[in-house]
Structure formats: structure tokens, C-alpha cells
Design a protein around this motif. Structure first.
Motif, mmCIF file in Angstrom:
data_model
loop_
_atom_site.group_PDB
_atom_site.id
_atom_site.type_symbol
_atom_site.label_atom_id
_atom_site.label_comp_id
_atom_site.label_asym_id
_atom_site.label_seq_id
_atom_site.Cartn_x
_atom_site.Cartn_y
_atom_site.Cartn_z
ATOM 1 N N TRP A 1 0.750 -1.168 0.000
ATOM 2 C CA TRP A 1 -0.052 -0.049 0.062
ATOM 3 C C TRP A 1 0.785 1.129 0.080
ATOM 4 O O TRP A 1 2.008 1.319 0.537
ATOM 5 N N LYS A 2 0.472 2.317 -0.756
ATOM 6 C CA LYS A 2 1.288 3.299 -0.714
ATOM 7 C C LYS A 2 0.428 4.742 -0.062
ATOM 8 O O LYS A 2 -0.636 4.888 -0.559
ATOM 9 N N LEU A 3 0.983 5.158 0.727
ATOM 10 C CA LEU A 3 0.459 6.160 1.764
ATOM 11 C C LEU A 3 0.334 7.520 0.775
ATOM 12 O O LEU A 3 1.533 7.931 0.337
ATOM 13 N N LEU A 4 -0.847 8.126 0.625
ATOM 14 C CA LEU A 4 -0.932 8.927 -0.301
ATOM 15 C C LEU A 4 -1.271 10.535 0.718
ATOM 16 O O LEU A 4 -0.499 11.590 0.302
ATOM 17 N N VAL A 5 -2.022 10.469 1.629
ATOM 18 C CA VAL A 5 -2.328 11.334 2.373
ATOM 19 C C VAL A 5 -2.406 11.073 3.983
ATOM 20 O O VAL A 5 -3.282 9.819 4.067
ATOM 21 N N ARG A 6 -2.195 11.867 4.712
ATOM 22 C CA ARG A 6 -2.349 11.795 6.281
ATOM 23 C C ARG A 6 -2.862 12.956 6.811
ATOM 24 O O ARG A 6 -1.994 13.967 6.484
ATOM 25 N N HIS A 7 -4.170 13.222 7.445
ATOM 26 C CA HIS A 7 -4.271 14.693 7.760
ATOM 27 C C HIS A 7 -4.816 14.457 9.444
ATOM 28 O O HIS A 7 -5.862 14.085 9.461
ATOM 29 N N ARG A 8 -4.005 14.978 10.401
ATOM 30 C CA ARG A 8 -4.586 15.108 11.441
ATOM 31 C C ARG A 8 -4.819 16.623 12.000
ATOM 32 O O ARG A 8 -3.959 17.345 12.063
ATOM 33 N N VAL A 9 -6.246 16.796 11.976
ATOM 34 C CA VAL A 9 -6.506 18.153 11.953
ATOM 35 C C VAL A 9 -6.034 18.972 12.999
ATOM 36 O O VAL A 9 -5.784 20.161 12.752
ATOM 37 N N ARG A 10 -5.706 18.463 14.056
ATOM 38 C CA ARG A 10 -5.453 19.138 15.281
ATOM 39 C C ARG A 10 -3.942 19.554 15.205
ATOM 40 O O ARG A 10 -3.404 20.594 15.688
ATOM 41 N N ASP A 11 -3.206 18.997 14.137
ATOM 42 C CA ASP A 11 -1.677 19.352 13.904
ATOM 43 C C ASP A 11 -1.514 20.514 12.785
ATOM 44 O O ASP A 11 -0.599 20.797 12.276
ATOM 45 N N GLY A 12 -2.684 20.859 12.231
ATOM 46 C CA GLY A 12 -2.435 21.823 11.204
ATOM 47 C C GLY A 12 -3.424 21.592 10.086
ATOM 48 O O GLY A 12 -4.117 20.463 9.710
ATOM 49 N N MET A 13 -3.207 22.459 8.884
ATOM 50 C CA MET A 13 -4.183 22.105 7.543
ATOM 51 C C MET A 13 -3.184 22.202 6.352
ATOM 52 O O MET A 13 -2.171 22.718 6.599
ATOM 53 N N ALA B 1 9.301 12.558 3.021
ATOM 54 C CA ALA B 1 10.203 11.390 3.440
ATOM 55 C C ALA B 1 9.893 11.016 4.958
ATOM 56 O O ALA B 1 10.732 10.084 5.618
ATOM 57 N N ASP B 2 8.843 11.452 5.299
ATOM 58 C CA ASP B 2 8.503 11.142 6.751
ATOM 59 C C ASP B 2 7.140 10.523 7.009
ATOM 60 O O ASP B 2 6.005 11.244 7.040
ATOM 61 N N LEU B 3 7.087 9.151 6.745
ATOM 62 C CA LEU B 3 5.668 8.369 6.658
ATOM 63 C C LEU B 3 4.883 8.645 7.808
ATOM 64 O O LEU B 3 3.781 8.177 7.831
ATOM 65 N N ASP B 4 5.485 8.969 9.151
ATOM 66 C CA ASP B 4 4.872 9.090 10.270
ATOM 67 C C ASP B 4 4.343 10.494 10.582
ATOM 68 O O ASP B 4 3.731 10.793 11.439
ATOM 69 N N ALA B 5 4.626 11.553 9.761
ATOM 70 C CA ALA B 5 4.096 12.768 9.848
ATOM 71 C C ALA B 5 2.689 13.043 10.140
ATOM 72 O O ALA B 5 1.920 12.377 9.207
ATOM 73 N N SER B 6 2.213 13.969 10.876
ATOM 74 C CA SER B 6 0.757 13.996 10.953
ATOM 75 C C SER B 6 0.068 14.916 9.635
ATOM 76 O O SER B 6 -0.995 14.679 9.524
ATOM 77 N N LEU B 7 1.016 15.551 9.279
ATOM 78 C CA LEU B 7 0.401 16.056 7.835
ATOM 79 C C LEU B 7 1.279 15.569 6.763
ATOM 80 O O LEU B 7 2.487 15.854 6.661
ATOM 81 N N PHE B 8 0.934 14.736 6.094
ATOM 82 C CA PHE B 8 1.493 14.093 5.128
ATOM 83 C C PHE B 8 0.741 14.023 3.822
ATOM 84 O O PHE B 8 -0.246 13.660 3.600
ATOM 85 N N ALA B 9 1.628 14.386 2.493
ATOM 86 C CA ALA B 9 0.817 14.386 1.252
ATOM 87 C C ALA B 9 1.946 13.803 0.307
ATOM 88 O O ALA B 9 3.109 14.335 0.142
#
Length: 157
Positions: A86-98, A109-117
Motif C-alpha cells: 500500500w502506498k500512503l498518499l495522505v495523512r491529515h490530523r486536523v489538530r496538527d494543522g491544515m 520523507a516522513d511516513l509518520d508525519a501528522s500532515l503527509f501528502a
């Protein structure tokens, strides 16, 4: 893949933990997609669609020539293998920003980032029969769906 003196660039490909996965020989004008193909031709390596490549802290785009990012003879490229293909495309944790409107890449480069695209990619390797299959993971799925009459055994759909 070229062998011996015809190759301009010998590249050591390692896992994120530093284990050698493949040693490939390519021409400097070859692109990252060609490098992924060469890696996947080695025994026990992932498919091109299941990997992202890092050179230093740069996530390499498939159409980028190796020489354009400074890959030279003896360079080491890290291979991030995507879990279960599986390829991570987006992660969005609203509490950490927009995200910014129109933003296609952030923290690639950070697959664990709370804002990832990572949406600015070549999707050809994921098409298979021409269709896409998406896996949506909802961390609080079980909590948020308790009111439903049927039990939901996983947090993805």
C-alpha cells in the motif's frame, strides 16, 4: 540494467535500517523509474509501486534523471518499502494543522508525519488493470461506529 564497464553509475540500494537490498548498475542519464525497475528485478525485493526512494533527505520522483539529483558512482540510495504494497498518499490530523490549497506534497520523507501528502507522483505503477484500489484507514473507526448494529472488526475500508 547494464553490467560491467558500460555502466556509468553503480548504486547501492539499502533498506531504511541500512541492510543492502541490491547493487545495480545504470547509466547516469537513466531515471528513478529505471532504478526502481532494476531494484525490483533482484531476488526478494518489492515491486516498483511498493517502494519510494530516498537520496539523502530527498524523495526521488520517478521521472527525475539520476544525474539531476547528484547520484554518482558509488552512491547509496535508501529504499522505503511500503507496508503490504500500500502506498500512503495522505495523512491529515486536523489538530496538527491544515494543508495549503493546491498542496500536493508535504513531509514525503516522513511516513509518520501528522500532515503527509505524496500526490505528485506517477500513478502508472498502481493501475494494474486500469483501476485504482484505495484503502481508507480511520484510526477511531471502531469507536466512531459503536452505534451501528453490526460489529466492525477492522479500522479500514
Amino acid at each position: 540494467m547494464l553490467v560491467g564497464t558500460e555502466a556509468d553509475v553503480n548504486i547501492c540500494c539499502t533498506s531504511m535500517s541500512g541492510e543492502e537490498m541490491a547493487l545495480v548498475c545504470l547509466l547516469a542519464h537513466d531515471n528513478v523509474a529505471t532504478l526502481k525497475q532494476a531494484i525490483s528485478a533482484q531476488p526478494s525485493t518489492p515491486t516498483p509501486a511498493a517502494m519510494s526512494l530516498l537520496f539523502g533527505d530527498i524523495v526521488l520522483d520517478d521521472d527525475t534523471p539520476l544525474s539531476a539529483v547528484g547520484i554518482i558512482d558509488g552512491s547509496v540510495v535508501q529504499v522505503m518499502v511500503l507496508a503490504d504494497n500500500w502506498k500512503l498518499l495522505v495523512r491529515h490530523r486536523v489538530r496538527d494543522g491544515m494543508f495549503v490549497a493546491g498542496e500536493k506534497s508535504r513531509n514525503r520523507a516522513d511516513l509518520d508525519a501528522s500532515l503527509f501528502a505524496d500526490l505528485d507522483i506517477d500513478y502508472a505503477g498502481f493501475r494494474g488493470d486500469g483501476a485504482f484500489v484505495f484503502k481508507v484507514v480511520w484510526p477511531r473507526w471502531l469507536e466512531d461506529t459503536r452505534h451501528l448494529p453490526e460489529e466492525l472488526p477492522q479500522n479500514w475500508m
